[in-house]
Design a protein around this motif. Structure first.
Motif, mmCIF file in Angstrom:
data_model
loop_
_atom_site.group_PDB
_atom_site.id
_atom_site.type_symbol
_atom_site.label_atom_id
_atom_site.label_comp_id
_atom_site.label_asym_id
_atom_site.label_seq_id
_atom_site.Cartn_x
_atom_site.Cartn_y
_atom_site.Cartn_z
ATOM 1 N N ASP A 10 0.826 -1.211 0.000
ATOM 2 C CA ASP A 10 0.000 0.000 0.000
ATOM 3 C C ASP A 10 0.859 1.258 0.000
ATOM 4 O OD1 ASP A 10 -2.314 -1.457 -0.061
ATOM 5 O OD2 ASP A 10 -2.771 -1.238 2.076
ATOM 6 N N LEU A 11 1.932 1.259 0.797
ATOM 7 C CA LEU A 11 2.795 2.433 0.865
ATOM 8 C C LEU A 11 3.574 2.624 -0.438
ATOM 9 C CD1 LEU A 11 4.187 2.236 4.522
ATOM 10 C CD2 LEU A 11 2.425 3.772 3.607
ATOM 11 N N ILE A 12 3.959 1.527 -1.071
ATOM 12 C CA ILE A 12 4.647 1.618 -2.361
ATOM 13 C C ILE A 12 3.710 2.208 -3.410
ATOM 14 C CG2 ILE A 12 5.752 0.324 -4.221
ATOM 15 C CD1 ILE A 12 6.577 -1.739 -2.053
ATOM 16 N N THR A 13 2.474 1.708 -3.439
ATOM 17 C CA THR A 13 1.487 2.214 -4.401
ATOM 18 C C THR A 13 1.224 3.687 -4.181
ATOM 19 O OG1 THR A 13 0.423 0.054 -4.574
ATOM 20 C CG2 THR A 13 -0.876 1.968 -5.240
ATOM 21 N N ARG A 14 1.076 4.084 -2.931
ATOM 22 C CA ARG A 14 0.829 5.496 -2.636
ATOM 23 C C ARG A 14 1.988 6.371 -3.107
ATOM 24 N NH1 ARG A 14 0.968 8.105 3.185
ATOM 25 N NH2 ARG A 14 0.482 10.239 2.651
ATOM 26 N N ALA A 15 3.207 5.911 -2.893
ATOM 27 C CA ALA A 15 4.376 6.682 -3.305
ATOM 28 C C ALA A 15 4.431 6.828 -4.817
ATOM 29 C CB ALA A 15 5.648 6.016 -2.793
ATOM 30 N N LEU A 16 4.105 5.768 -5.528
ATOM 31 C CA LEU A 16 4.234 5.773 -6.980
ATOM 32 C C LEU A 16 3.091 6.502 -7.678
ATOM 33 C CD1 LEU A 16 5.528 2.146 -7.637
ATOM 34 C CD2 LEU A 16 6.834 4.262 -7.417
ATOM 35 N N THR A 17 1.977 6.722 -6.982
ATOM 36 C CA THR A 17 0.848 7.419 -7.592
ATOM 37 C C THR A 17 0.804 8.897 -7.202
ATOM 38 O OG1 THR A 17 -0.578 6.667 -5.765
ATOM 39 C CG2 THR A 17 -0.574 5.355 -7.792
ATOM 40 N N LEU A 18 1.721 9.334 -6.363
ATOM 41 C CA LEU A 18 1.782 10.740 -6.001
ATOM 42 C C LEU A 18 2.194 11.565 -7.214
ATOM 43 C CD1 LEU A 18 1.626 12.749 -3.595
ATOM 44 C CD2 LEU A 18 4.096 12.390 -3.292
#
Length: 372
Positions: A10-18
């Motif tokens: 989840d944290l990886i996805t959030r970082a990459l979609t910022l």
């Protein structure tokens, strides 16, 4: 490191979609205007070609650290400062991670004088305040030449052109600083509002970086400069709060399209919450800030600042306080002040209390919970 030290999906996805504010494909922003001005000024000064590099922010640890000359035991590699995905892969902590690979394409070329521009998001664990973000924007500007004679005079000329472009007419100075990937490193400070503030760091490309990319230092040389783009834009426009750069409020967002001076927008009401927490003794404002941002998720922009007002070690506390807190050896008691103030909506008391509880639960490790 254990698996608990790695980022969750989840944290990886959030970082990459910022949203990357440096990327025109993701919409216009004043950061792009400033960067275009800098690139135009430097390339015109050198009569150089320009090459943009935009690689994935997921990088091998080797690219982020080893190829740039960081030692295995350097503190910057610690989990508290680096967002690891696995033991060999991470979210880049600086845009410099893109440069060793970028340099590899020059080995067979001649008559090269090129400005490599590597902008984008970087990922760190940082304090919560009006001038820091967990995912700031950075740019690396590296001049690579098929000649061995790039020297300090060239570097000072670059600094002068950079400062004049970012802050026309500003006074500046340099101090010596060490980077593992440069020789003759300098920190660039500018006089702004009566105080000296860091703008960027630079140096001559280190021979070991050139060799590692297949370039003979007897034939190649260049300059390496890294700059935080939020800081540069905030200084240029006179912006006081880093959160404004991403604000959706039309009064603010419309001002984030040009380099025109910032026009004051009345702040919304402030909610203050003080919390007494138990944490591991190695925790500091940077690691706490990271925990708070993760806990708040999409509401992270509501936190204006987090300040540690006092720090008391286990052995310094009275026995009654130790029992009340449930604190153990190796832990400390922190009194933390949290300022909550959205920049584009009003926060009710109930909402502020709910945010307080989320923050408290994320940072407090003691057995006694004091939720509102």
């Amino acid at each position: 490191m254990s698996h608990a030290d790695y980022l969750t999906p989840d944290l990886i996805t959030r970082a990459l979609t910022l949203r990357d504010l440096t990327d025109p494909a993701q919409g216009p922003h004043a950061i792009q205007v400033l960067l275009d001005d800098i690139v135009g000024a430097l390339s015109a000064e050198w009569r150089s070609t320009v090459r943009y590099v935009r690689d994935s922010p997921i990088v091998p640890v080797r690219e982020n650290y080893d190829r740039l000359g960081y030692e295995p035991g350097d503190v910057t590699r610690a989990r508290r400062y680096t967002r690891y995905i696995s033991s060999t892969v991470m979210l880049r902590s600086h845009t410099s991670a893109q440069l060793p690979t970028a340099l590899e394409r020059y080995g067979e070329r001649t008559n090269v004088d090129e400005l490599i521009v590597a902008p984008g998001l970087v990922y760190r664990r940082d304090a919560v305040d009006r001038s820091h973000a967990g995912e700031p924007h950075q740019v690396d500007l590296w001049r690579i030449r098929s000649a061995p004679d790039t020297d300090d005079r060239d570097m000072l000329d670059m600094i002068a052109r950079l400062v004049e472009t970012v802050l026309p007419g500003a006074e500046w100075k340099v101090t010596d600083v060490e980077h593992p990937y440069t020789v003759g490193g300098r920190q660039i400070d500018v006089l702004h509002g009566g105080e000296w503030l860091e703008l960027a760091e630079c140096g001559r490309i280190h021979p070991h970086v050139l060799r590692g990319s297949g370039l003979d230092p007897e034939r190649w040389s260049g300059l390496a400069l890294g700059m935080g783009l939020e800081r540069a834009l905030m200084l240029r426009k006179g912006i006081s709060d880093i959160r404004y750069l991403r604000a959706a409020d039309p009064r603010i967002a419309s001002q984030m399209l040009t380099l025109d001076p910032w026009q004051h927008v009345s702040p919304l009401p402030l909610a203050r919450r003080d919390i007494s927490i138990v944490v591991a003794e190695e925790e500091d404002e940077e690691t706490l800030g990271d925990r708070v941002r993760v806990a708040l998720g999409d509401d992270a922009d509501v936190a204006e600042s987090l300040d540690v007002l006092s720090r008391t070690a286990h052995d310094e506390l009275p026995a009654a306080a130790r029992i009340r807190l449930g604190i153990e050896a190796g832990q400390v008691n922190l009194l933390v002040r949290i300022l909550l103030r959205p920049i584009d909506r009003t926060l009710t008391s109930e909402q502020a209390n709910a945010l307080h509880n989320r923050i408290y639960a994320a940072v407090h490790v003691g057995p006694v919970m004091e939720l509102i």
